[in-house]
Design an enzyme around this catalytic site. Structure first.
Site, PDB file in Angstrom:
ATOM      1  CB  SER A  29      -0.882   0.037   1.249  1.00 16.99           C
ATOM      2  OG  SER A  29      -1.913  -0.901   1.134  1.00 16.99           O
ATOM      3  CG  HIS A  60      -2.773  -1.957  -3.500  1.00 17.33           C
ATOM      4  ND1 HIS A  60      -1.755  -2.852  -3.302  1.00 17.33           N
ATOM      5  CD2 HIS A  60      -3.102  -1.487  -2.286  1.00 17.33           C
ATOM      6  CE1 HIS A  60      -1.483  -2.937  -2.011  1.00 17.33           C
ATOM      7  NE2 HIS A  60      -2.287  -2.110  -1.365  1.00 17.33           N
ATOM      8  CG  HIS A  82      -4.928  -6.925   0.336  1.00 18.83           C
ATOM      9  ND1 HIS A  82      -4.992  -6.022  -0.707  1.00 18.83           N
ATOM     10  CD2 HIS A  82      -3.836  -6.599   1.060  1.00 18.83           C
ATOM     11  CE1 HIS A  82      -3.969  -5.167  -0.615  1.00 18.83           C
ATOM     12  NE2 HIS A  82      -3.251  -5.498   0.444  1.00 18.83           N
ATOM     13  CE1 TYR A  84      -8.702  -5.155   1.770  1.00 16.35           C
ATOM     14  CE2 TYR A  84      -6.878  -6.068   3.036  1.00 16.35           C
ATOM     15  CZ  TYR A  84      -7.388  -5.119   2.166  1.00 16.35           C
ATOM     16  OH  TYR A  84      -6.568  -4.128   1.702  1.00 16.35           O
ATOM     17  CD  GLU A  85      -8.061  -6.447  -2.808  1.00 14.96           C
ATOM     18  OE1 GLU A  85      -8.375  -5.854  -3.839  1.00 14.96           O
ATOM     19  OE2 GLU A  85      -6.903  -6.882  -2.593  1.00 14.96           O
ATOM     20  CB  ALA A 112       1.670  -0.097   4.384  1.00 15.50           C
ATOM     21  CG  MET A 210      -4.934  -6.284   7.092  1.00 17.71           C
ATOM     22  SD  MET A 210      -6.204  -5.092   6.633  1.00 17.71           S
ATOM     23  CE  MET A 210      -6.183  -4.009   8.077  1.00 17.71           C
ATOM     24  CB  SER A 211      -0.677  -8.167   2.427  1.00 18.10           C
ATOM     25  OG  SER A 211       0.461  -7.467   2.890  1.00 18.10           O
ATOM     26  CG  ASN A 234      -0.694   2.785  11.165  1.00 18.75           C
ATOM     27  OD1 ASN A 234      -0.119   1.694  11.208  1.00 18.75           O
ATOM     28  ND2 ASN A 234      -1.891   2.907  10.655  1.00 18.75           N
ATOM     29  CG  HIS A 246      -5.962   2.618   3.293  1.00 17.15           C
ATOM     30  ND1 HIS A 246      -4.943   1.709   3.495  1.00 17.15           N
ATOM     31  CD2 HIS A 246      -6.036   2.773   1.936  1.00 17.15           C
ATOM     32  CE1 HIS A 246      -4.434   1.339   2.331  1.00 17.15           C
ATOM     33  NE2 HIS A 246      -5.085   1.986   1.362  1.00 17.15           N
TER      34      HIS A 246
HETATM   35  C1  R1P Z   1      -4.530  -1.171   5.446  1.00 15.91           C
HETATM   36  O1  R1P Z   1      -4.263   0.179   5.581  1.00 15.91           O
HETATM   37  C2  R1P Z   1      -3.923  -1.793   4.222  1.00 15.91           C
HETATM   38  O2  R1P Z   1      -2.496  -1.509   4.210  1.00 15.91           O
HETATM   39  C3  R1P Z   1      -1.759  -2.715   4.180  1.00 15.91           C
HETATM   40  C4  R1P Z   1      -2.702  -3.721   4.830  1.00 15.91           C
HETATM   41  O3  R1P Z   1      -2.373  -5.055   4.544  1.00 15.91           O
HETATM   42  C5  R1P Z   1      -4.040  -3.308   4.266  1.00 15.91           C
HETATM   43  O4  R1P Z   1      -4.240  -3.803   2.969  1.00 15.91           O
HETATM   44  O5  R1P Z   1      -1.554  -2.993   2.808  1.00 15.91           O
HETATM   45  P1  R1P Z   1      -0.390  -3.912   2.183  1.00 15.91           P
HETATM   46  O6  R1P Z   1      -0.155  -5.015   3.119  1.00 15.91           O
HETATM   47  O7  R1P Z   1      -0.902  -4.345   0.859  1.00 15.91           O
HETATM   48  O8  R1P Z   1       0.823  -3.015   2.055  1.00 15.91           O
END
Ligand code: R1P
Length: 274
Positions: A29, A60, A82, A84-85, A112, A210-211, A234, A246
């Site tokens: 992200s 993205h 992800h 969660y999508e 992130a 979350m990835s 953060n 976000h």
């Molecule tokens: C939340 O702000 C998003 O940022 C992170 C989390 O996994 C979630 O998708 O994104 P990336 O892991 O894709 O960087």
């Protein structure tokens, strides 16, 4: 995971880009900006690639970028998928399988993440030493296709010790402070509660997101070496007295852009010269 679909997507890409990328990058992200640094770039939107999912999350872009990064042939995912999508783990990790079929042996995975370790600060970069899969499932569940990997993959070095050593040497060479810690992968899309963050810390987590975890499991199954870098965007819930969103994640990645770019480009140059 359908082997024919992987090969089909890869052969589509090989026709569109005839040079051989040697490093794959997954940009987290707000970190897609690295893809804009690629020279002689050939950009292929996900919706043109057979069986590729499409990106639905802000930050993205949703395209593969092939070309030269610091003189090294790479392919970068400007936008990842992800769980969660609503995508299955098969879909989330499909691009990793395709990269393997393209001949990629080394994968740099970025994200992130929220800082769980209280000694971290937003804007820090963290080399991922290991992960905890807290997603409640595993992308390798189902019949194992031995053309893609073994039934029971070893995960004792999910994140290559050699690549981490090299990344630490480069950090000290360019005078950049990097953290090193354990990434915990949750499903999201909710951010963690303060109680969950305390639990994650007790379990040994330093950062949470979350990835990444499914991608790395599949990359290891496929025999790729992985370097993982989190941008601490953060502090996780309960550490500071403020809600998470976000926008802040994207804002922080924007602020660390220059050092993130410098660092990853230096790593890629070094890997390309070996
Ligand atoms: C939340 O702000 C998003 O940022 C992170 C989390 O996994 C979630 O998708 O994104 P990336 O892991 O894709 O960087």
């Amino acid at each position: 995971m359908d082997y024919e679909k992987i090969q089909n997507a890869a052969s589509f890409l090989k026709k569109r880009y005839q040079k051989q990328p040697i490093i794959g990058l997954i940009l987290g992200s707000g970190l897609g900006v690295l893809g804009d640094e690629i020279e002689e770039a050939v950009k292929i939107p996900y919706n043109e690639i057979p069986d590729f999912p499409i990106s639905t999350v802000e930050g993205h872009a949703g395209q593969l970028v092939f070309g030269l990064l610091n003189g090294v042939q790479v392919v970068a995912m400007q936008g990842r998928f992800h769980y969660y999508e609503g995508y299955s783990f098969d879909k989330v990790t499909f691009p990793v399988r395709v990269m393997k079929d393209l001949g990629i042996q080394q994968l740099i995975v970025t994200n992130a993440a929220g800082g769980v370790n209280e000694s971290y600060s937003p804007g820090d970069l963290m080399l991922i030493s290991d992960h905890i899969n807290n997603m409640g499932s595993n992308p390798l569940i189902g019949p194992n296709d031995s053309r893609m990997g073994v039934r029971f993959p070893d995960m004792s070095e999910a994140y290559s010790a050699n690549l981490r050593k090299l990344a630490k040497e480069i950090a000290s060479k360019i005078n950049m402070k990097v953290q090193e810690g354990v990434y915990v992968g949750n499903t999201g899309p909710t951010y963690e509660t303060p109680a969950e963050v305390r639990m994650i810390r007790k379990l040994g987590g330093d950062a949470v997101g979350m990835s990444t975890v499914p991608e790395v499991i599949v990359a290891r199954h496929a025999g790729m070496s992985v370097l993982g870098i989190s941008c601490i965007s953060n502090m996780a819930a309960g550490i500071l007295d403020q809600p998470l969103n976000h926008e802040e994640v994207i804002e922080t990645t924007e602020k660390v852009k220059a050092s993130f770019l410098q660092y990853v480009k230096a790593i890629v140059a070094e890997l390309g010269s070996r």
